[in-house]
Write a protein that holds these residues in place. Sequence first.
Motif, PDB file in Angstrom:
ATOM      1  N   LEU A 134      -0.333 -19.894  17.972  1.00 13.16           N
ATOM      2  CA  LEU A 134      -1.312 -20.840  17.421  1.00 13.16           C
ATOM      3  C   LEU A 134      -1.211 -22.201  18.111  1.00 13.16           C
ATOM      4  O   LEU A 134      -2.225 -22.836  18.395  1.00 13.16           O
ATOM      5  N   HIS A 138      -4.124 -23.991  20.301  1.00 18.04           N
ATOM      6  CA  HIS A 138      -4.566 -25.367  20.061  1.00 18.04           C
ATOM      7  C   HIS A 138      -4.582 -26.147  21.369  1.00 18.04           C
ATOM      8  O   HIS A 138      -5.525 -26.877  21.670  1.00 18.04           O
ATOM      9  N   GLN A 139      -3.528 -25.941  22.160  1.00 22.23           N
ATOM     10  CA  GLN A 139      -3.427 -26.613  23.460  1.00 22.23           C
ATOM     11  C   GLN A 139      -4.575 -26.175  24.368  1.00 22.23           C
ATOM     12  O   GLN A 139      -5.185 -26.999  25.056  1.00 22.23           O
ATOM     13  N   GLU A 142      -7.760 -27.884  23.434  1.00 23.93           N
ATOM     14  CA  GLU A 142      -7.761 -29.267  23.944  1.00 23.93           C
ATOM     15  C   GLU A 142      -8.118 -29.290  25.428  1.00 23.93           C
ATOM     16  O   GLU A 142      -8.867 -30.147  25.888  1.00 23.93           O
ATOM     17  N   ASP A 192     -14.019 -27.007  12.436  1.00 22.66           N
ATOM     18  CA  ASP A 192     -13.740 -25.928  11.486  1.00 22.66           C
ATOM     19  C   ASP A 192     -14.831 -25.902  10.438  1.00 22.66           C
ATOM     20  O   ASP A 192     -15.478 -26.904  10.183  1.00 22.66           O
ATOM     21  N   ARG A 196     -14.194 -24.036   4.328  1.00 23.64           N
ATOM     22  CA  ARG A 196     -12.905 -23.376   4.465  1.00 23.64           C
ATOM     23  C   ARG A 196     -11.805 -24.412   4.650  1.00 23.64           C
ATOM     24  O   ARG A 196     -10.706 -24.278   4.154  1.00 23.64           O
ATOM     25  N   ARG A 197     -12.163 -25.480   5.369  1.00 22.71           N
ATOM     26  CA  ARG A 197     -11.195 -26.537   5.665  1.00 22.71           C
ATOM     27  C   ARG A 197     -10.741 -27.203   4.373  1.00 22.71           C
ATOM     28  O   ARG A 197      -9.574 -27.407   4.137  1.00 22.71           O
ATOM     29  N   ASN A 200      -8.621 -25.101   2.283  1.00 19.55           N
ATOM     30  CA  ASN A 200      -7.265 -24.955   2.784  1.00 19.55           C
ATOM     31  C   ASN A 200      -6.408 -26.174   2.508  1.00 19.55           C
ATOM     32  O   ASN A 200      -5.214 -26.135   2.703  1.00 19.55           O
ATOM     33  N   LEU A 202      -4.002 -28.500   1.125  1.00 14.82           N
ATOM     34  CA  LEU A 202      -2.937 -28.099   0.204  1.00 14.82           C
ATOM     35  C   LEU A 202      -2.966 -28.825  -1.129  1.00 14.82           C
ATOM     36  O   LEU A 202      -2.813 -28.211  -2.178  1.00 14.82           O
ATOM     37  N   GLY A 257      -3.415 -14.942   7.137  1.00 12.85           N
ATOM     38  CA  GLY A 257      -4.045 -16.256   7.334  1.00 12.85           C
ATOM     39  C   GLY A 257      -3.982 -16.695   8.783  1.00 12.85           C
ATOM     40  O   GLY A 257      -4.957 -17.212   9.341  1.00 12.85           O
ATOM     41  N   MET A 258      -2.827 -16.452   9.398  1.00 15.16           N
ATOM     42  CA  MET A 258      -2.659 -16.819  10.810  1.00 15.16           C
ATOM     43  C   MET A 258      -3.628 -16.041  11.690  1.00 15.16           C
ATOM     44  O   MET A 258      -4.240 -16.602  12.603  1.00 15.16           O
ATOM     45  N   ASP A 261      -7.061 -17.451  11.360  1.00 17.48           N
ATOM     46  CA  ASP A 261      -7.174 -18.725  12.084  1.00 17.48           C
ATOM     47  C   ASP A 261      -7.220 -18.509  13.592  1.00 17.48           C
ATOM     48  O   ASP A 261      -7.950 -19.198  14.303  1.00 17.48           O
ATOM     49  N   MET A 262      -6.417 -17.555  14.071  1.00 22.96           N
ATOM     50  CA  MET A 262      -6.450 -17.232  15.507  1.00 22.96           C
ATOM     51  C   MET A 262      -7.841 -16.754  15.902  1.00 22.96           C
ATOM     52  O   MET A 262      -8.395 -17.187  16.914  1.00 22.96           O
ATOM     53  N   GLU A 265     -10.372 -19.566  15.899  1.00 23.40           N
ATOM     54  CA  GLU A 265     -10.126 -20.499  17.012  1.00 23.40           C
ATOM     55  C   GLU A 265     -10.600 -19.896  18.333  1.00 23.40           C
ATOM     56  O   GLU A 265     -11.232 -20.581  19.144  1.00 23.40           O
TER      57      GLU A 265
END
Lengths: 300, 289
Positions: A134, A138-139, A142, A192, A196-197, A200, A202, A257-258, A261-262, A265
């Motif tokens: 993840l 993200h990198q 960017e 995003d 959903r954001r 999420n 917390l 969840g991961m 998200d993957m 993304e």
Amino acid sequence: MFGSKKSPLKVAKPSSVESWTNPFDSNDEGMDTKKYSSSRKTSSERALTTLGVNTNPFDDGTDANKKSSSTLYGFQSANWNKYKNDFRDSGGLENQSVQELESYAVYKAEETTNSVTNCLKIAENIREEATQTLVTLHQQGEQITRSHHVAADIDHDLTRGEKLLGSLGGLFSKTWKPKKTRAITGPVIVGDDPVRRKGNHLEQREKLGLTSAPKGQSKLRSPPQEPTNAFEKVEVEKNKQDDALSDLSDLLGELKGMAVDMGSEIERHNKALNHLYDDVDELNFRVIGANQRGRRLLGK
Amino acid sequence: MADQLSKGEEFEKKAEKKLSGWGLFGSKYEDAADLFDKAANCFKLAKSWDKAGATYLKLASCHLKLESKHEAAQAHVDAAHCYKKTNINESVSCLDRAVNLFCDIGRLSMAARYLKEIAELYEGEQNIEQALVYYEKSADFFQNEEVTTSANQCKQKVAQFAAQLEQYQKSIDIYEEIARQSLNNNLLKYGVKGHLLNAGICQLCKEDVVAITNALERYQELDPTFSGTREYRLLADIAAAIDEEDVAKFTDVVKEFDSMTPLDSWKTTLLLRVKEKLKAKELEEDDLT
């Protein structure tokens, strides 16, 4: 037509020892007893080998004399071998004493605990790897955005270059206008999904009571007293299994969840790359045009 | 090999000859640069790294004479990559010059990249103090260019080395800051408990039980899910073991965590420090009684 076909169970008449199947096994498992027993054997052997190994730098060697949980229950390796092949060499389950069966139940409970713990370890490893993936994603996102920004900068510079090329040329030469098929959009940041954001977030989840209440000490580190009979021992093992399965369940939820998200993304990256491709293609077209103009001017 | 070496020397001689002669409008520097480049390539093929590095430095000075700083910087980088094979200090000084040139022409992202490379060279040489300095500079440059992921990677290295050098507060601040940033990102939020664990271990090294307890409360506020994790349990149990001055409990707690998630060398080193301090305390207590 089908008369000649025999049931696979009746083809080879096994010896009395081999024909015995575990009464707790389902029927279809009975067919592949041999196949399973070998794999079961390796897993229990693995569990056995890990018991005595001490590689932890925090060990003082003080508890080297302590017996492992299995030896506390008074198992000798001879017995373990007996349990490993489900008493096939000693007349099957039916011919065992109650004490033997109790010990066997404890052994099986321990083996299950080890298996569940191993599953948990594997899930933890997967989680760590997924976390790294993840970060890398993200990198990458960017980098795509930065590349697109650079493409937009090239567009500005190219526009100035085209103006200069247009103003060059003889007095009577017709003015040159660069061909443009479309405007350069620059990076389109696909954020995003806001719903959903927010969901999420917390703190908001906690206020809604969506986050599972933090568990206390789930592991039974030191049971109040040492289990005495087989039933208590099995109960202790069951509690350990429950804790491990609960942790495993949480981990698998997180892994899900991961994965989501993957996926989202990578989808964003695909969209961003499509936009980038369109812009770079347009820039390429314009650079070719500018080069042609330059060559024509030099030819004159 | 020998063939390439003699070729390289030939190109170098020609280049030197060009420089010592007369040239129109600085064209001699252009010609010399071209020849130095060819010579350096030949030396590289001959695996004569020192000569290749020296030639790239001559090439860089030609580019500087022509006022093309970008090419000069790139030549310094090439020289550094050649020297990397034989002389780390020379490699570092070449990269340092390249960084200065990139800063002059405003290519800060390139400067950041090569500052990170210098830090990696020092890290490879086990020179932690210098590695820390350069990772810090690199993080700063990346942050200015808004390359946050690379900045965070460098910051994590800074935190890691700071803890090794017993600058625990610096390390704690970095890990907590990264955790705070990560919480707001859908992709990075999963790494938060790892950062908080690292910060917590640094807190443990300070051996202030009150500070540890406060930190754990703060981490819970930061990330409400943290209190349910094995990482939180590890920190809380170690804090309790320190409070009770119980080495055996400390060992059991760490062993249990390690059995599920093997501790890396950095965590092991720091936790061993905590254990040694705890043992020393226990011995003091025994001496008093």
